[in-house]
Design an enzyme around this catalytic site. Structure first.
Site, PDB file in Angstrom:
ATOM      1  N   GLN A  98      -9.421   6.598  -3.213  1.00 21.75           N
ATOM      2  CA  GLN A  98     -10.754   7.183  -3.420  1.00 21.75           C
ATOM      3  C   GLN A  98     -11.181   8.020  -2.207  1.00 21.75           C
ATOM      4  OE1 GLN A  98     -12.152   6.788  -6.325  1.00 21.75           O
ATOM      5  NE2 GLN A  98     -14.055   7.891  -5.951  1.00 21.75           N
TER       6      GLN A  98
ATOM      7  N   SER B  18      -1.545 -14.594  -9.056  1.00 20.43           N
ATOM      8  CA  SER B  18      -2.813 -14.994  -8.425  1.00 20.43           C
ATOM      9  C   SER B  18      -3.400 -16.216  -9.129  1.00 20.43           C
ATOM     10  CB  SER B  18      -3.810 -13.836  -8.468  1.00 20.43           C
ATOM     11  OG  SER B  18      -3.398 -12.786  -7.609  1.00 20.43           O
ATOM     12  N   GLU B  19      -3.193 -16.299 -10.444  1.00 24.91           N
ATOM     13  CA  GLU B  19      -3.698 -17.450 -11.189  1.00 24.91           C
ATOM     14  C   GLU B  19      -2.989 -18.737 -10.773  1.00 24.91           C
ATOM     15  OE1 GLU B  19      -4.859 -13.801 -12.998  1.00 24.91           O
ATOM     16  OE2 GLU B  19      -2.833 -14.502 -12.533  1.00 24.91           O
TER      17      GLU B  19
ATOM     18  N   GLY C   4      -8.784  13.880  -4.457  1.00 26.80           N
ATOM     19  CA  GLY C   4      -7.678  14.422  -5.246  1.00 26.80           C
ATOM     20  C   GLY C   4      -6.345  14.300  -4.540  1.00 26.80           C
TER      21      GLY C   4
ATOM     22  N   GLU D   3       6.304 -14.216  -6.738  1.00 26.00           N
ATOM     23  CA  GLU D   3       6.177 -15.452  -5.935  1.00 26.00           C
ATOM     24  C   GLU D   3       4.996 -16.304  -6.419  1.00 26.00           C
ATOM     25  OE1 GLU D   3       8.622 -15.942  -4.296  1.00 26.00           O
ATOM     26  OE2 GLU D   3       9.249 -14.329  -2.983  1.00 26.00           O
TER      27      GLU D   3
ATOM     28  N   ILE E   8      14.967 -10.102 -11.042  1.00 27.54           N
ATOM     29  CA  ILE E   8      15.662 -10.569  -9.840  1.00 27.54           C
ATOM     30  C   ILE E   8      15.724  -9.461  -8.788  1.00 27.54           C
ATOM     31  CG2 ILE E   8      17.771 -11.573  -8.926  1.00 27.54           C
ATOM     32  CD1 ILE E   8      16.131 -13.334 -10.928  1.00 27.54           C
TER      33      ILE E   8
ATOM     34  N   PHE F 175      17.209 -14.741  -5.289  1.00 26.64           N
ATOM     35  CA  PHE F 175      16.646 -16.020  -5.705  1.00 26.64           C
ATOM     36  C   PHE F 175      16.394 -15.935  -7.201  1.00 26.64           C
ATOM     37  CE2 PHE F 175      13.082 -19.060  -6.198  1.00 26.64           C
ATOM     38  CZ  PHE F 175      13.631 -20.172  -5.574  1.00 26.64           C
TER      39      PHE F 175
ATOM     40  N   HIS G 118      -9.277   9.538  -0.151  1.00 26.02           N
ATOM     41  CA  HIS G 118      -8.468  10.767  -0.133  1.00 26.02           C
ATOM     42  C   HIS G 118      -8.864  11.747  -1.241  1.00 26.02           C
ATOM     43  CE1 HIS G 118      -5.724   8.628   2.595  1.00 26.02           C
ATOM     44  NE2 HIS G 118      -5.069   9.757   2.780  1.00 26.02           N
TER      45      HIS G 118
END
Length: 395
Positions: free
Chosen positions: A336, A366-367, A340, A363, A157, A123, A338
């Site tokens: 966090q 967020s804005e 190290g 896609e 793409i 696309f 896990h």
């Protein structure tokens, strides 16, 4: 909305989970490190029907609903987002766009190969100077009577290096603004199609992302989708469905990181007991679980609305916005938990954290999702309620 999944939907989820865990997972770290395109895995996904899940069976597809599609996307994305984004673009953008708005000749010619995975689609909307602002297309398609001459550059793409079919958004009449935009089906082996170098990305590294140049490409008029000037509407309507796919991907990334974190929290001991017996870790797990379940409901709701032929644009934006935020937060917390070990490739969560970031960007960022949501609320009132409409012009 019925929260009970059908036997078919459960079977799809189980098949996707089995494929992800047994086929995708063994080599996922190496493919990520080497930016190695998953050629064999994509071939198998095509054979299993994942690349044309929602395509009508008369064109070789699975004829499945959107709920089944997001269930598969979630399971695949728990393990390998590079593979799941190929599934998303092929299903949500390319196949759906052609099947919904293409001519019968276009559907008969292209959909069977796309649905089987024999042909992967791309696309092509984003440009160096036109990402979120899709009206600012610099790619041009000059009308020559029985064909167009296409010139321009598209970037970011997905599947750009392997796809054989490109849906290219181009400006035919700049004076008409967004009403002068068309979408053309372009075959990658046509003269003048040039694929640039593969991008070296933070995440989804096994997915081949490229810049594509179109230099005086001759495109037959019959390869235009829809009426003259329909291209901008096509892109916006198609992206609504694409956002459901990426929301499901974000959900899967979050859920995959969560499952790994919970398993590790049982195994790792500090001060004489498993770390999940410490409130600091237990509360992280509780919040991750709650956020993921909330995201899952938004994703499933958007998919359900689409299946009911109801207005789902804002629901898709909500699902994509929230699920991508949850993916980012959940993967950070998984690393966090896990400690190290979370910072090394062997434990998978660092890769999931890198993969999560792109879900907040492609896609529609967020804005942009917040812009879509807020505009709908301001236009239609404080409470978002989708309306029933069987007319695809409003979907």
């Amino acid at each position: 909305m019925d929260f009970k999944l059908t036997e078919e939907q459960l079977a799809v989820r189980e098949a996707a989970r089995d494929f992800a865990q047994n086929v995708l997972k063994p080599g996922v770290i190496e493919r990520d490190s080497k930016m190695q395109y998953p050629t064999e895995q994509v071939k198998e996904m095509g054979e299993l029907g994942f690349l044309g899940m929602m395509v009508d069976p008369q064109y070789g597809g699975g004829g499945m609903d959107t709920i089944s599609y997001v269930l598969a996307m979630e399971e695949l994305s728990k393990v390998d987002s590079s593979c799941s984004v190929i599934v998303s673009v092929n299903n949500s953008l390319v196949a759906w766009g052609i099947e919904t708005f293409g001519s019968e000749d276009q559907k008969a010619k292209y959909l069977p190969k796309i649905a089987s995975g024999e042909t992967i689609g791309s696309f092509c909307l984003s440009e160096p100077e036109a990402g979120s602002d899709a009206t600012s297309q610099q790619t041009t398609a000059v009308d020559m009577g029985d064909h167009y001459i296409l010139n321009g550059t598209k970037n970011w793409i997905t599947s750009g290096g392997t796809s054989k079919i490109h849906l290219v958004v181009a400006q035919t009449n700049k004076e008409l603004g967004h009403r002068g935009i068309n979408v053309l089906i372009v075959e990658s082996d046509w003269d003048g199609v040039v694929v640039g170098a593969k991008e070296d990305k933070l995440g989804i590294r096994a997915s081949d992302t490229h810049t594509i140049m179109y230099n005086d490409v001759k495109v037959p008029k019959e390869n235009r989708i829809g009426d003259e000037g329909f291209g901008f509407k096509f892109a916006m309507k198609t992206l609504n469905g694409g956002r459901i796919g990426i929301a499901a991907q974000a959900l899967g990334i979050a859920a995959g990181a969560y499952e790994l974190a919970v398993a590790y929290s049982h195994e790792r001991k500090t001060f004489g007991k498993p770390i999940n017996q410490h409130q600091a870790i237990a509360f992280k797990i509780a919040k991750m679980a709650t956020d993921i379940e909330a995201a899952r409901m938004l994703v499933y709701r958007a998919a359900w609305l689409k299946d009911q032929h109801m207005d789902y644009g804002t629901a898709a934006a909500m699902a994509k916005f929230y699920a991508s935020e949850v993916a980012m937060n959940a993967t950070i917390e998984a690393v966090q938990i896990h400690g190290g070990y979370g910072f090394v490739k062997e434990y998978h969560v660092e890769r999931l954290m890198r993969d999560a970031k792109i879900t907040q960007i492609y896609e529609g960022t967020s804005e942009i999702q917040q812009l879509v949501i807020s505009r709908d609320i301001i236009k239609n009132g404080n409470l978002y309620v989708p309306v029933m409409d069987g007319n695809m012009e409003n979907v």
